[in-house]
Design a protein around this motif. Structure first.
Motif, PDB file in Angstrom:
ATOM      1  N   SER A 125     -22.187  15.699 -51.981  1.00 47.14           N
ATOM      2  CA  SER A 125     -22.127  14.656 -53.338  1.00 47.14           C
ATOM      3  C   SER A 125     -22.583  15.215 -54.796  1.00 47.14           C
ATOM      4  CB  SER A 125     -23.865  14.114 -53.058  1.00 47.14           C
ATOM      5  OG  SER A 125     -23.517  13.570 -51.622  1.00 47.14           O
ATOM      6  N   GLY A 126     -22.243  16.703 -54.801  1.00 47.53           N
ATOM      7  CA  GLY A 126     -22.366  17.115 -56.109  1.00 47.53           C
ATOM      8  C   GLY A 126     -23.330  18.319 -56.058  1.00 47.53           C
ATOM      9  N   MET A 127     -23.823  18.810 -57.203  1.00 45.14           N
ATOM     10  CA  MET A 127     -24.883  19.911 -57.484  1.00 45.14           C
ATOM     11  C   MET A 127     -26.087  19.510 -57.041  1.00 45.14           C
ATOM     12  SD  MET A 127     -22.736  22.459 -58.107  1.00 45.14           S
ATOM     13  CE  MET A 127     -24.051  23.704 -58.637  1.00 45.14           C
ATOM     14  N   ALA A 128     -26.868  20.317 -56.379  1.00 47.46           N
ATOM     15  CA  ALA A 128     -28.374  20.101 -55.706  1.00 47.46           C
ATOM     16  C   ALA A 128     -29.102  21.186 -55.801  1.00 47.46           C
ATOM     17  CB  ALA A 128     -28.474  19.444 -54.417  1.00 47.46           C
ATOM     18  N   GLN A 129     -30.469  21.387 -55.923  1.00 48.01           N
ATOM     19  CA  GLN A 129     -31.196  22.472 -55.792  1.00 48.01           C
ATOM     20  C   GLN A 129     -31.702  22.619 -54.319  1.00 48.01           C
ATOM     21  OE1 GLN A 129     -30.430  23.462 -59.095  1.00 48.01           O
ATOM     22  NE2 GLN A 129     -32.015  24.510 -58.604  1.00 48.01           N
ATOM     23  N   ALA A 130     -31.883  24.003 -54.028  1.00 44.69           N
ATOM     24  CA  ALA A 130     -32.191  24.262 -52.734  1.00 44.69           C
ATOM     25  C   ALA A 130     -33.275  25.543 -52.555  1.00 44.69           C
ATOM     26  CB  ALA A 130     -31.085  24.771 -51.866  1.00 44.69           C
ATOM     27  N   ALA A 131     -33.990  25.464 -51.487  1.00 44.29           N
ATOM     28  CA  ALA A 131     -35.126  26.415 -51.357  1.00 44.29           C
ATOM     29  C   ALA A 131     -34.552  27.349 -50.307  1.00 44.29           C
ATOM     30  CB  ALA A 131     -36.178  25.976 -51.164  1.00 44.29           C
ATOM     31  N   SER A 132     -34.518  28.643 -50.395  1.00 46.70           N
ATOM     32  CA  SER A 132     -34.436  29.404 -48.962  1.00 46.70           C
ATOM     33  C   SER A 132     -35.438  29.737 -48.136  1.00 46.70           C
ATOM     34  CB  SER A 132     -33.930  30.995 -49.471  1.00 46.70           C
ATOM     35  OG  SER A 132     -32.794  30.936 -50.109  1.00 46.70           O
ATOM     36  N   VAL A 133     -35.313  29.379 -46.949  1.00 49.27           N
ATOM     37  CA  VAL A 133     -36.091  29.679 -45.635  1.00 49.27           C
ATOM     38  C   VAL A 133     -35.666  30.511 -44.624  1.00 49.27           C
ATOM     39  CG1 VAL A 133     -37.596  27.431 -46.318  1.00 49.27           C
ATOM     40  CG2 VAL A 133     -35.490  27.635 -44.604  1.00 49.27           C
ATOM     41  N   THR A 134     -36.553  31.038 -43.879  1.00 49.82           N
ATOM     42  CA  THR A 134     -35.695  31.588 -42.573  1.00 49.82           C
ATOM     43  C   THR A 134     -36.316  30.874 -41.252  1.00 49.82           C
ATOM     44  OG1 THR A 134     -35.577  33.921 -43.667  1.00 49.82           O
ATOM     45  CG2 THR A 134     -35.990  34.003 -41.372  1.00 49.82           C
ATOM     46  N   LEU A 135     -35.451  30.603 -40.397  1.00 50.33           N
ATOM     47  CA  LEU A 135     -35.943  30.103 -39.291  1.00 50.33           C
ATOM     48  C   LEU A 135     -36.177  30.782 -38.273  1.00 50.33           C
ATOM     49  CD1 LEU A 135     -33.474  27.016 -39.736  1.00 50.33           C
ATOM     50  CD2 LEU A 135     -35.875  27.138 -40.286  1.00 50.33           C
ATOM     51  N   SER A 136     -37.266  30.893 -37.561  1.00 43.15           N
ATOM     52  CA  SER A 136     -37.529  32.021 -36.358  1.00 43.15           C
ATOM     53  C   SER A 136     -36.727  31.705 -35.439  1.00 43.15           C
ATOM     54  CB  SER A 136     -39.105  32.147 -36.239  1.00 43.15           C
ATOM     55  OG  SER A 136     -39.352  30.854 -35.487  1.00 43.15           O
TER      56      SER A 136
END
Length: 184
Positions: A125-136
């Motif tokens: 859908s275009g550019m977006a902001q994202a947050a990094s996480v780690t899934l155990s």
């Protein structure tokens, strides 16, 4: 009758010695090209948005491996266990990482309102902001991988994605008539 020789490419293809190529070989080439293009130009292919490099794969079989079935829409939908909670994930080899919608992040106990959305990502859908996480832990089709890098996208995507931060830690995966087979 011409002799046939097998060429192993992960897809069953046979080429006869007279030089003609079967219809399945043409289909295999088209699918392979599509997968490479999707991976190279996919939804989250922006280098700045890729998740951190993964540690050595911690892969184990949790049960007998079962293929991921193709949905009525033609896509592979994984019924995953993420952090021991059920999450539906669209298999997307073009996504650099596992991508979570805010609603799925909440199911996993994450608070999307408090995450640091400092990465710019390119989505369908275009550019977006994202947050990094780690899934155990992420388990799909009997294969569990621990410490999986993921992105929570601030925009509300239609579905979460099973991307290369999981798939790339497998020894391989193969599309067969029975479904998508994961190889730990």
């Amino acid at each position: 009758m011409p002799q046939k020789r097998r060429v192993h490419t992960g897809v069953r293809v046979s080429i006869d010695m007279t030089g003609s190529v079967s219809g399945s070989a043409i289909l295999a080439a088209a699918v392979g090209t599509s997968l490479l293009a999707a991976w190279g130009f996919g939804a989250l292919s922006d280098k700045s948005a890729q998740a951190a490099p993964q540690p050595a794969a911690v892969v184990r079989m949790t049960e007998t491996a079962t293929p991921i079935q193709r949905g009525a829409d033609g896509h592979y939908w994984a019924r995953a266990q993420v952090e021991n909670k059920p999450v539906a994930l669209l298999v997307d080899t073009g996504a650099a990482a596992v991508v979570l919608r805010p609603a799925d992040a909440r199911v996993l106990g994450l608070n999307p309102e408090t995450l640091d959305y400092s990465q710019s990502v390119r989505t369908v859908s275009g550019m977006a902001q994202a947050a990094s996480v780690t899934l155990s832990s992420v388990t799909v089709a009997g294969v569990e991988i621990r410490d999986v890098a993921a992105l929570v996208v601030q925009a509300d995507l239609p579905h979460s994605l099973l991307g290369m931060s999981f798939l790339g830690r497998l020894s391989g995966f193969e599309a067969t008539p029975e479904g998508l087979v994961l190889k730990p």
